[in-house]
Design a protein around this motif. Structure first.
Motif, PDB file in Angstrom:
ATOM      1  N   ASN A 103      91.596  31.130  36.245  1.00 37.07           N
ATOM      2  CA  ASN A 103      91.955  32.426  35.682  1.00 37.07           C
ATOM      3  C   ASN A 103      92.573  32.293  34.295  1.00 37.07           C
ATOM      4  OD1 ASN A 103      92.497  35.432  36.095  1.00 37.07           O
ATOM      5  ND2 ASN A 103      94.560  34.675  35.664  1.00 37.07           N
ATOM      6  N   TYR A 133      91.727  37.117  39.625  1.00 41.85           N
ATOM      7  CA  TYR A 133      92.966  37.825  39.940  1.00 41.85           C
ATOM      8  C   TYR A 133      92.702  39.311  39.714  1.00 41.85           C
ATOM      9  CZ  TYR A 133      95.682  33.426  39.475  1.00 41.85           C
ATOM     10  OH  TYR A 133      96.192  32.162  39.619  1.00 41.85           O
ATOM     11  N   LYS A 144      95.132  38.764  33.049  1.00 41.30           N
ATOM     12  CA  LYS A 144      94.203  39.507  33.894  1.00 41.30           C
ATOM     13  C   LYS A 144      92.969  39.822  33.068  1.00 41.30           C
ATOM     14  CE  LYS A 144      93.736  43.620  36.825  1.00 41.30           C
ATOM     15  NZ  LYS A 144      92.565  44.194  36.157  1.00 41.30           N
TER      16      LYS A 144
END
Length: 223
Positions: A103, A133, A144
């Protein structure tokens, strides 16, 4: 054998190349296996350390930053022995492993990263994965990704990896179930469908792991 320790000096190249091809492949499998914290499949786990990518020379396929998480240098040594071993190991490495992006990897730099790989490596890659995520609103410092970034990534993979067939999404359990205040499970379900919609038309197989059993119907809906 200590994972082909000191490959450049200790490996009797002629004797190794005289081994049957099937045995050499088993040795590559052993030497190039790196444990990961995600799934029980061979992954090249790529993290983003925020460094500038390096140019790839003939034997430096894995010397770029970001780097393969957990790899101790064995792969680089093996790729540097000679041309034949390099080509065999490179083919095995990229055709049998999923190129998996943590991520933390900035998807806006995905194209630059893929360009550091050789044309042979890009042609061998069949499977690509992403750590996902969905909800990180309460976690400071945790990036994100946006759906637009995933859409961009899907197009890049299709354009740059001619053999790409499969995509794997690892839905981190810590960030899969959102609080009711941010939409509850319906938003997580929407995220699965959105990813399936962006990647589905461009590859043959999508795998969501570990998708909760109660949400597996989403894949049928996406199809």
């Amino acid at each position: 054998m200590d994972r082909i320790r000191n490959c450049n000096h200790d490996l009797n190249t002629n004797s190794f190349l005289n081994l049957p091809a099937e045995l050499r492949l088993k040795i590559y499998e052993y030497a190039l296996t790196v444990p990961n914290n995600y799934i029980n499949k061979p992954l090249i786990v790529i993290s983003d350390r925020g460094n500038v990518f390096t140019a790839r020379s003939r034997y430096k396929a894995l010397s770029m930053c970001p780097s393969w998480v957990g790899e101790d240098g064995t792969a680089r040594k093996l790729l540097a022995v000679n041309h034949q071993i390099h080509d065999e190991a490179e083919d095995y490495l990229y055709s049998h492993h999923t190129l998996f992006f943590c991520n933390s990897f900035d998807l806006d730099r995905l194209g630059d990263f893929l360009d550091t790989l050789s044309p042979t490596a890009r042609g061998c890659i069949r499977s690509v994965g992403f750590e996902v995520y969905f909800f990180v609103h309460t976690q400071t410092g945790v990036p994100k990704r946006t759906l637009k970034q995933y859409e961009y990534a899907a197009r890049l993979l299709s354009a740059k990896l001619p053999g790409w067939r499969n995509v794997l999404f690892y839905l981190d359990p810590r960030f899969y179930y959102p609080a009711a205040a941010v939409g509850g499970r319906e938003r997580a379900a929407r995220g699965v469908l959105d990813l399936a919609a962006k990647f589905g038309p461009l590859c043959r197989e999508l795998t969501f792991y570990p998708l909760p059993a109660s949400d597996r119907r989403l894949l049928w809906e996406a199809k």
